[in-house]
Write an enzyme that holds these catalytic residues in place. Sequence first.
Site, PDB file in Angstrom:
ATOM      1  N   ARG A   1      -1.535   9.400   6.110  1.00 52.64           N
ATOM      2  CA  ARG A   1      -1.410  10.205   4.885  1.00 52.64           C
ATOM      3  C   ARG A   1      -0.176   9.768   4.100  1.00 52.64           C
ATOM      4  O   ARG A   1       0.884   9.520   4.673  1.00 52.64           O
ATOM      5  CB  ARG A   1      -1.335  11.692   5.227  1.00 52.64           C
ATOM      6  N   ASP A   2      -0.359   9.683   2.780  1.00 50.32           N
ATOM      7  CA  ASP A   2       0.759   9.316   1.909  1.00 50.32           C
ATOM      8  C   ASP A   2       1.809  10.425   1.952  1.00 50.32           C
ATOM      9  O   ASP A   2       1.484  11.611   1.903  1.00 50.32           O
ATOM     10  CB  ASP A   2       0.252   9.109   0.473  1.00 50.32           C
TER      11      ASP A   2
ATOM     12  N   ASN B   1      -2.782  -1.030  -6.163  1.00 48.56           N
ATOM     13  CA  ASN B   1      -1.788  -1.426  -7.151  1.00 48.56           C
ATOM     14  C   ASN B   1      -1.326  -2.841  -6.827  1.00 48.56           C
ATOM     15  O   ASN B   1      -1.155  -3.190  -5.657  1.00 48.56           O
ATOM     16  CB  ASN B   1      -0.599  -0.461  -7.111  1.00 48.56           C
TER      17      ASN B   1
ATOM     18  N   VAL C   1       5.302  -0.954  -2.478  1.00 47.76           N
ATOM     19  CA  VAL C   1       5.412  -1.460  -1.103  1.00 47.76           C
ATOM     20  C   VAL C   1       4.583  -2.736  -1.017  1.00 47.76           C
ATOM     21  O   VAL C   1       3.359  -2.705  -1.247  1.00 47.76           O
ATOM     22  CB  VAL C   1       4.916  -0.417  -0.067  1.00 47.76           C
TER      23      VAL C   1
ATOM     24  N   HIS D   1      -2.288  -2.478   0.623  1.00 44.91           N
ATOM     25  CA  HIS D   1      -2.824  -1.170   1.034  1.00 44.91           C
ATOM     26  C   HIS D   1      -3.789  -0.670  -0.020  1.00 44.91           C
ATOM     27  O   HIS D   1      -3.628  -0.946  -1.217  1.00 44.91           O
ATOM     28  CB  HIS D   1      -1.706  -0.154   1.269  1.00 44.91           C
TER      29      HIS D   1
ATOM     30  N   HIS E   1      -5.324   2.795  -1.575  1.00 47.28           N
ATOM     31  CA  HIS E   1      -5.165   4.254  -1.659  1.00 47.28           C
ATOM     32  C   HIS E   1      -6.554   4.894  -1.665  1.00 47.28           C
ATOM     33  O   HIS E   1      -7.439   4.454  -2.414  1.00 47.28           O
ATOM     34  CB  HIS E   1      -4.490   4.654  -2.975  1.00 47.28           C
TER      35      HIS E   1
HETATM   36  P1  5GP Z   1       2.146   1.571  -4.049  1.00 40.56           P
HETATM   37  O1  5GP Z   1       2.981   2.196  -5.130  1.00 40.56           O
HETATM   38  O2  5GP Z   1       2.869   0.392  -3.436  1.00 40.56           O
HETATM   39  O3  5GP Z   1       0.744   1.276  -4.424  1.00 40.56           O
HETATM   40  O4  5GP Z   1       2.015   2.695  -2.937  1.00 40.56           O
HETATM   41  C1  5GP Z   1       2.969   2.959  -1.970  1.00 40.56           C
HETATM   42  C2  5GP Z   1       2.690   4.346  -1.456  1.00 40.56           C
HETATM   43  O5  5GP Z   1       3.362   4.491  -0.218  1.00 40.56           O
HETATM   44  C3  5GP Z   1       3.205   5.481  -2.369  1.00 40.56           C
HETATM   45  O6  5GP Z   1       2.117   6.309  -2.750  1.00 40.56           O
HETATM   46  C4  5GP Z   1       4.234   6.202  -1.512  1.00 40.56           C
HETATM   47  O7  5GP Z   1       4.215   7.595  -1.690  1.00 40.56           O
HETATM   48  C5  5GP Z   1       3.842   5.799  -0.091  1.00 40.56           C
HETATM   49  N1  5GP Z   1       4.940   5.743   0.851  1.00 40.56           N
HETATM   50  C6  5GP Z   1       6.137   5.114   0.650  1.00 40.56           C
HETATM   51  N2  5GP Z   1       6.911   5.235   1.740  1.00 40.56           N
HETATM   52  C7  5GP Z   1       6.185   5.944   2.641  1.00 40.56           C
HETATM   53  C8  5GP Z   1       6.461   6.403   3.967  1.00 40.56           C
HETATM   54  O8  5GP Z   1       7.521   6.167   4.547  1.00 40.56           O
HETATM   55  N3  5GP Z   1       5.482   7.103   4.603  1.00 40.56           N
HETATM   56  C9  5GP Z   1       4.276   7.370   3.998  1.00 40.56           C
HETATM   57  N4  5GP Z   1       3.380   8.066   4.718  1.00 40.56           N
HETATM   58  N5  5GP Z   1       3.986   6.950   2.750  1.00 40.56           N
HETATM   59  C10 5GP Z   1       4.931   6.259   2.078  1.00 40.56           C
END
Ligand code: 5GP
Length: 115
Positions: free
Chosen positions: A30-31, A88, A97, A101, A103
């Site tokens: 889970r995010d 993304n 990140v 991944h 979503h």
């Molecule tokens: P991006 O912006 O790279 O597509 O998505 C990264 C996602 O990772 C974001 O929605 C953010 O909330 C989530 N995220 C970042 N750090 C952590 C973490 O330490 N644990 C969890 N569960 N989610 C994280």
Amino acid sequence: MAEETIFGKILSGEIPSQKVYSDAEFYAFRDVNPAAPTHILIVPRKPIPKVTDLTEADAALAGRMLLAANKIAEQEGLTEKGFRYVINCGEWGGQTVFHLHLHILGGRAMAWPPG
Ligand code: 5GP
């Protein structure tokens, strides 16, 4: 070898996460900052930084990531009403990140186009 990211640390268990699904190739959790009532991230264990770094050798992995996500969506009760997949890519795509991944967002109606 790609730089280790926060998701690398989640995969190794160094950083705790709320597990939703796990198999030999993928881990889903889970995010921490959910953008929808259900917000799950599915991550390949292989540290591919961005979707554009996928190669021919990863074609089956990319397909299996979608199939695993479909299983999760079903498990989470999202398939009847519908849901959204998001990947993304890079700075303007909103990627924060750099470990590939997908979503899985659901539990409410999604606006289109996205902001
Ligand atoms: P991006 O912006 O790279 O597509 O998505 C990264 C996602 O990772 C974001 O929605 C953010 O909330 C989530 N995220 C970042 N750090 C952590 C973490 O330490 N644990 C969890 N569960 N989610 C994280």
